[in-house]
Design an enzyme around this catalytic site. Structure first.
Site, PDB file in Angstrom:
ATOM      1  CD  GLU A  47      -2.187   1.291   3.000  1.00  0.00           C
ATOM      2  OE1 GLU A  47      -1.592   0.674   3.907  1.00  0.00           O
ATOM      3  OE2 GLU A  47      -3.242   1.942   3.172  1.00  0.00           O
ATOM      4  CG  ASN A 115      -4.807   4.051   0.470  1.00  0.00           C
ATOM      5  OD1 ASN A 115      -4.118   3.492  -0.389  1.00  0.00           O
ATOM      6  ND2 ASN A 115      -4.572   3.941   1.770  1.00  0.00           N
ATOM      7  CE  LYS A 132      -7.100   1.410   4.045  1.00  0.00           C
ATOM      8  NZ  LYS A 132      -5.813   1.841   4.677  1.00  0.00           N
ATOM      9  CD  GLU A 151      -5.258   4.916   5.851  1.00  0.00           C
ATOM     10  OE1 GLU A 151      -4.840   4.082   6.664  1.00  0.00           O
ATOM     11  OE2 GLU A 151      -5.702   4.599   4.733  1.00  0.00           O
ATOM     12  CB  CYS A 182      -4.065  -1.338   4.738  1.00  0.00           C
ATOM     13  SG  CYS A 182      -3.075  -1.286   6.220  1.00  0.00           S
ATOM     14  CG  ASN A 207       2.062   1.614   4.506  1.00  0.00           C
ATOM     15  OD1 ASN A 207       2.898   2.486   4.412  1.00  0.00           O
ATOM     16  ND2 ASN A 207       1.757   0.876   3.450  1.00  0.00           N
TER      17      ASN A 207
END
Ligand code: ING
Length: 332
Positions: A47, A115, A132, A151, A182, A207
């Protein structure tokens, strides 16, 4: 004719803020070259693989973070990765921060930030894109946190669902491939939406801080890796698929991310695991016919699933309080 494909998780060590994309790309090209020497046909990078995990930094004006995003894919900086993959005939998964200028739900054209991850075929075609869906952390600065996890500030919720594509890869004329990113791996719904599209191989990058940054209660350190592996192994077993889960690891800005990238088979077994927290290549031969057993017996969805009992899963967001039992009046 067996359906064996050789895959790799190309784990990356830390990427510091000052490290230009060209250095990160050069590190990935070196891993690609090593993968080629091992006969790898599909390689999965992490990611946000091109930069440091910038959502740990707060910017009042989110446009100040735009330097961490890609406005084109491939670009001059990422072209060497696409060129190397094409040269070796290797497909790859790449996670990155995406700026797109596209219409939103109301049809208004605007700058949007996601993302994102892509699956690229051996010829360099982008076969699939994913954005994401499960964005962890918070949108505003949180003074209680040791490290921010913003995020929800920098990315919109992904608007592409959880797609699966059947496309040629390596020696295979067609593999059913899907992606998640993730935090998605912790949500069984993500795995099941892919499973309901007959996914055979899930590519995912992560991550993940090796220490709990929420400061909301004690969590033994060893549980961070355990929870990550548990989620991926369960997802593979319950949807009879393989997964290649690749970490960005090591210490970035003093914040430690764990490695332990893994490749998991449809029985939920870890068939390869990274042991460093640096750039490391792990590989495995995946016999895609292994997916057949689970999806024709225990997880034969068409035979055993009961959607009429699952209404809460899409009908609710948060949990509700349960009904309360009352002692029968006759006994009071
Ligand atoms: N990172 C973490 C992850 O889901 C996290 C955030 C860690 C959430 C541990 C919950 C527990 O792996 C990202 N980038 O989603």
């Amino acid at each position: 004719m067996s359906r064996i494909i050789t895959v790799a998780a190309a784990q990356l060590g830390p990427i510091q803020q000052a490290e230009p994309r060209s250095v990160a790309v050069a590190r990935m090209v070196r891993l690609l070259e090593r993968a080629h020497q091992r006969g790898v046909e599909l390689i999965v990078f992490p990611e946000l693989a091109l930069t440091t995990f910038f959502p740990r930094h707060y910017h009042e004006d989110i446009a100040e973070a735009d330097g961490w995003f890609e406005t084109a894919m491939p670009s001059n900086e990422t072209a060497p990765l696409f060129d190397a993959a094409r040269r070796y005939g290797i497909g790859f998964h790449l996670g990155y921060a995406e700026i797109a200028h596209e219409a939103n739900e109301t049809g208004t054209l605007r700058k949007r930030r996601f993302n994102t991850s892509i699956l690229v075929g051996p010829s360099g075609d982008v076969l699939l894109k994913y954005r994401k869906v499960h964005l962890p952390g918070h949108a505003e600065y949180d003074p209680k946190r040791v490290v921010q996890h913003l995020e929800k500030r920098y990315f919109e919720v992904g608007n592409l669902g959880f797609p699966v594509i059947r496309a040629p890869m390596g020696s295979q004329e067609g593999i059913n491939m899907g992606m998640m990113i993730c935090n998605d791996r912790r949500w069984p719904e993500a795995w099941r939406v892919l499973g309901l599209q007959s996914v055979e191989l899930v590519a995912l990058g992560y991550n993940t801080p090796s220490l709990n940054m929420d400061a909301a209660g004690f969590e033994a350190h060893h549980l961070r890796v355990f929870h990550s592996h548990l989620s991926i192994q369960a997802g593979c077993y319950q949807n009879a698929c393989f997964a290649v889960a690749t970490a960005k690891a090591g210490v970035e800005d003093g914040c430690e991310l764990f490695g332990h990238s893994i490749i998991v088979n449809p029985q939920g077994e870890i068939i390869a695991m990274a042991t460093s927290w640096d750039d490391e290549l792990i590989t495995a031969d995946c016999d895609l016919d292994m997916c057949t057993l689970g999806r024709t017996t225990i997880f034969a969805f068409d035979k055993h699933r009961r959607p009429e009992a699952y209404g809460r899963i899409t009908g609710q967001v948060g949990a509700t309080a349960p009904s309360v039992w009352n002692e029968p009046a006759a006994r009071r």
